[in-house]
Design a protein around this motif. Structure first.
Motif, PDB file in Angstrom:
ATOM      1  N   GLY A 121       0.833  -1.179  -0.214  1.00 62.81           N
ATOM      2  CA  GLY A 121       0.045   0.209   0.061  1.00 62.81           C
ATOM      3  C   GLY A 121       0.808   1.317   0.081  1.00 62.81           C
ATOM      4  O   GLY A 121       0.098   2.314   0.081  1.00 62.81           O
ATOM      5  N   GLU A 122       2.045   0.998  -0.215  1.00 61.07           N
ATOM      6  CA  GLU A 122       3.018   2.336  -0.347  1.00 61.07           C
ATOM      7  C   GLU A 122       3.021   2.898  -1.671  1.00 61.07           C
ATOM      8  O   GLU A 122       2.907   1.866  -2.365  1.00 61.07           O
ATOM      9  CB  GLU A 122       4.289   1.816   0.443  1.00 61.07           C
ATOM     10  CG  GLU A 122       4.395   1.621   1.671  1.00 61.07           C
ATOM     11  CD  GLU A 122       4.003   2.732   2.845  1.00 61.07           C
ATOM     12  OE1 GLU A 122       4.331   4.077   2.380  1.00 61.07           O
ATOM     13  OE2 GLU A 122       3.105   2.538   3.652  1.00 61.07           O
ATOM     14  N   PRO A 123       3.406   4.125  -1.912  1.00 58.31           N
ATOM     15  CA  PRO A 123       3.715   4.432  -3.193  1.00 58.31           C
ATOM     16  C   PRO A 123       4.692   3.807  -4.099  1.00 58.31           C
ATOM     17  O   PRO A 123       5.603   3.391  -3.349  1.00 58.31           O
ATOM     18  CB  PRO A 123       4.064   5.787  -3.163  1.00 58.31           C
ATOM     19  CG  PRO A 123       3.628   6.299  -1.801  1.00 58.31           C
ATOM     20  CD  PRO A 123       3.577   4.975  -1.062  1.00 58.31           C
ATOM     21  N   LEU A 124       4.520   3.179  -5.032  1.00 59.32           N
ATOM     22  CA  LEU A 124       5.519   2.836  -5.881  1.00 59.32           C
ATOM     23  C   LEU A 124       6.778   3.452  -6.036  1.00 59.32           C
ATOM     24  O   LEU A 124       6.691   4.743  -6.286  1.00 59.32           O
ATOM     25  CB  LEU A 124       4.990   2.200  -7.518  1.00 59.32           C
ATOM     26  CG  LEU A 124       5.529   1.228  -8.118  1.00 59.32           C
ATOM     27  CD1 LEU A 124       5.238  -0.010  -7.492  1.00 59.32           C
ATOM     28  CD2 LEU A 124       4.776   1.217  -9.539  1.00 59.32           C
ATOM     29  N   PRO A 125       8.093   2.804  -6.078  1.00 59.22           N
ATOM     30  CA  PRO A 125       9.236   3.805  -6.207  1.00 59.22           C
ATOM     31  C   PRO A 125       9.094   4.230  -7.569  1.00 59.22           C
ATOM     32  O   PRO A 125       8.759   3.712  -8.567  1.00 59.22           O
ATOM     33  CB  PRO A 125      10.437   2.471  -5.911  1.00 59.22           C
ATOM     34  CG  PRO A 125       9.802   1.524  -5.143  1.00 59.22           C
ATOM     35  CD  PRO A 125       8.198   1.521  -5.615  1.00 59.22           C
ATOM     36  N   TRP A 126       9.792   5.321  -7.682  1.00 55.83           N
ATOM     37  CA  TRP A 126       9.579   6.218  -8.838  1.00 55.83           C
ATOM     38  C   TRP A 126      10.084   5.460 -10.036  1.00 55.83           C
ATOM     39  O   TRP A 126       9.764   5.498 -11.146  1.00 55.83           O
ATOM     40  CB  TRP A 126      10.315   7.497  -8.756  1.00 55.83           C
ATOM     41  CG  TRP A 126      10.306   8.707  -9.728  1.00 55.83           C
ATOM     42  CD1 TRP A 126      11.183   9.136 -10.449  1.00 55.83           C
ATOM     43  CD2 TRP A 126       8.954   9.475 -10.086  1.00 55.83           C
ATOM     44  NE1 TRP A 126      10.507   9.905 -11.374  1.00 55.83           N
ATOM     45  CE2 TRP A 126       9.410  10.169 -11.052  1.00 55.83           C
ATOM     46  CE3 TRP A 126       7.820   9.346  -9.566  1.00 55.83           C
ATOM     47  CZ2 TRP A 126       8.459  11.015 -11.703  1.00 55.83           C
ATOM     48  CZ3 TRP A 126       6.877  10.192  -9.813  1.00 55.83           C
ATOM     49  CH2 TRP A 126       7.105  10.969 -11.001  1.00 55.83           C
ATOM     50  N   ASP A 127      11.307   4.984  -9.916  1.00 57.59           N
ATOM     51  CA  ASP A 127      11.839   4.059 -10.898  1.00 57.59           C
ATOM     52  C   ASP A 127      11.101   2.932 -11.375  1.00 57.59           C
ATOM     53  O   ASP A 127      10.962   2.560 -12.429  1.00 57.59           O
ATOM     54  CB  ASP A 127      13.402   3.628 -10.396  1.00 57.59           C
ATOM     55  CG  ASP A 127      14.421   4.516 -10.413  1.00 57.59           C
ATOM     56  OD1 ASP A 127      14.099   5.687 -10.994  1.00 57.59           O
ATOM     57  OD2 ASP A 127      15.371   4.237  -9.768  1.00 57.59           O
ATOM     58  N   ASP A 128      10.352   2.183 -10.591  1.00 65.02           N
ATOM     59  CA  ASP A 128       9.352   1.015 -11.016  1.00 65.02           C
ATOM     60  C   ASP A 128       8.112   1.583 -11.707  1.00 65.02           C
ATOM     61  O   ASP A 128       7.802   1.389 -12.645  1.00 65.02           O
ATOM     62  CB  ASP A 128       9.095   0.413  -9.616  1.00 65.02           C
ATOM     63  CG  ASP A 128      10.163  -0.664  -8.941  1.00 65.02           C
ATOM     64  OD1 ASP A 128      11.219  -0.623  -9.848  1.00 65.02           O
ATOM     65  OD2 ASP A 128      10.027  -1.079  -7.858  1.00 65.02           O
ATOM     66  N   ALA A 129       7.807   2.938 -11.045  1.00 65.73           N
ATOM     67  CA  ALA A 129       6.587   3.552 -11.882  1.00 65.73           C
ATOM     68  C   ALA A 129       6.898   4.068 -13.161  1.00 65.73           C
ATOM     69  O   ALA A 129       6.148   3.901 -14.235  1.00 65.73           O
ATOM     70  CB  ALA A 129       6.272   4.758 -10.901  1.00 65.73           C
ATOM     71  N   THR A 130       8.266   4.516 -13.313  1.00 66.53           N
ATOM     72  CA  THR A 130       8.850   4.948 -14.660  1.00 66.53           C
ATOM     73  C   THR A 130       8.492   3.728 -15.809  1.00 66.53           C
ATOM     74  O   THR A 130       8.215   3.765 -16.723  1.00 66.53           O
ATOM     75  CB  THR A 130       9.925   5.737 -14.539  1.00 66.53           C
ATOM     76  OG1 THR A 130      10.060   6.681 -13.756  1.00 66.53           O
ATOM     77  CG2 THR A 130      10.556   5.972 -15.853  1.00 66.53           C
ATOM     78  N   THR A 131       9.134   2.567 -15.139  1.00 69.66           N
ATOM     79  CA  THR A 131       9.118   1.420 -16.080  1.00 69.66           C
ATOM     80  C   THR A 131       7.815   1.054 -16.154  1.00 69.66           C
ATOM     81  O   THR A 131       7.498   0.435 -17.753  1.00 69.66           O
ATOM     82  CB  THR A 131       9.778   0.136 -15.400  1.00 69.66           C
ATOM     83  OG1 THR A 131      11.243   0.623 -14.989  1.00 69.66           O
ATOM     84  CG2 THR A 131      10.087  -1.121 -15.996  1.00 69.66           C
TER      85      THR A 131
END
Length: 134
Positions: free
Chosen positions: A56-66
């Protein structure tokens, strides 16, 4: 390869079709940041989804970018827009003060100098013909 285009914190979102990855403050918790994936269609309609981990935490920025790059490729788009709405100077100041939006607030400026109006005036009330209930 998908190109990442970074927008400034207060830039408007692009016209569609576009994929936008946005970091912004939670509405219910103004200190906590969230990550949203925004799909803007050709007709300017939008689909938004919050990107969260299984915890339930925000997805890490790099993972979200992928993830966003994969969705862009699937949609036939060659770029993804990044915008960090938490990075503006006012936003950083609010975050440093625990989400208090009144910090370093200037006094209300009610001037419309381009219309020749210098502030509001209680005498303007005589032009208001609404009935009074008090």
């Amino acid at each position: 390869m998908t190109e990442i285009r970074t927008l400034q914190p207060h830039d408007p979102l692009p016209d569609g079709p576009a994929i936008v990855l946005m970091r912004r403050f939670e509405e219910e918790d103004p200190i906590r940041a969230m990550i949203e994936l925004i799909v803007i269609h050709r007709n300017q309609s939008e689909e938004t989804s919050r990107l969260l981990t299984e915890a339930g935490e925000p997805l890490p920025w790099d993972d979200a970018t992928t993830l966003a790059a994969g969705q862009a490729k699937q949609a036939g788009l060659h770029h993804v827009y990044h915008v960090d709405r938490t990075a503006g100077p006012r936003e950083r100041e609010i975050a440093e003060h625990g989400g208090d939006h009144s910090v370093a607030m200037d006094t209300l400026d009610d001037d419309d100098l381009e219309d020749g109006v210098k502030g509001s005036d209680m005498r303007d009330m005589k032009l208001n013909e609404a009935p009074r209930k008090f």
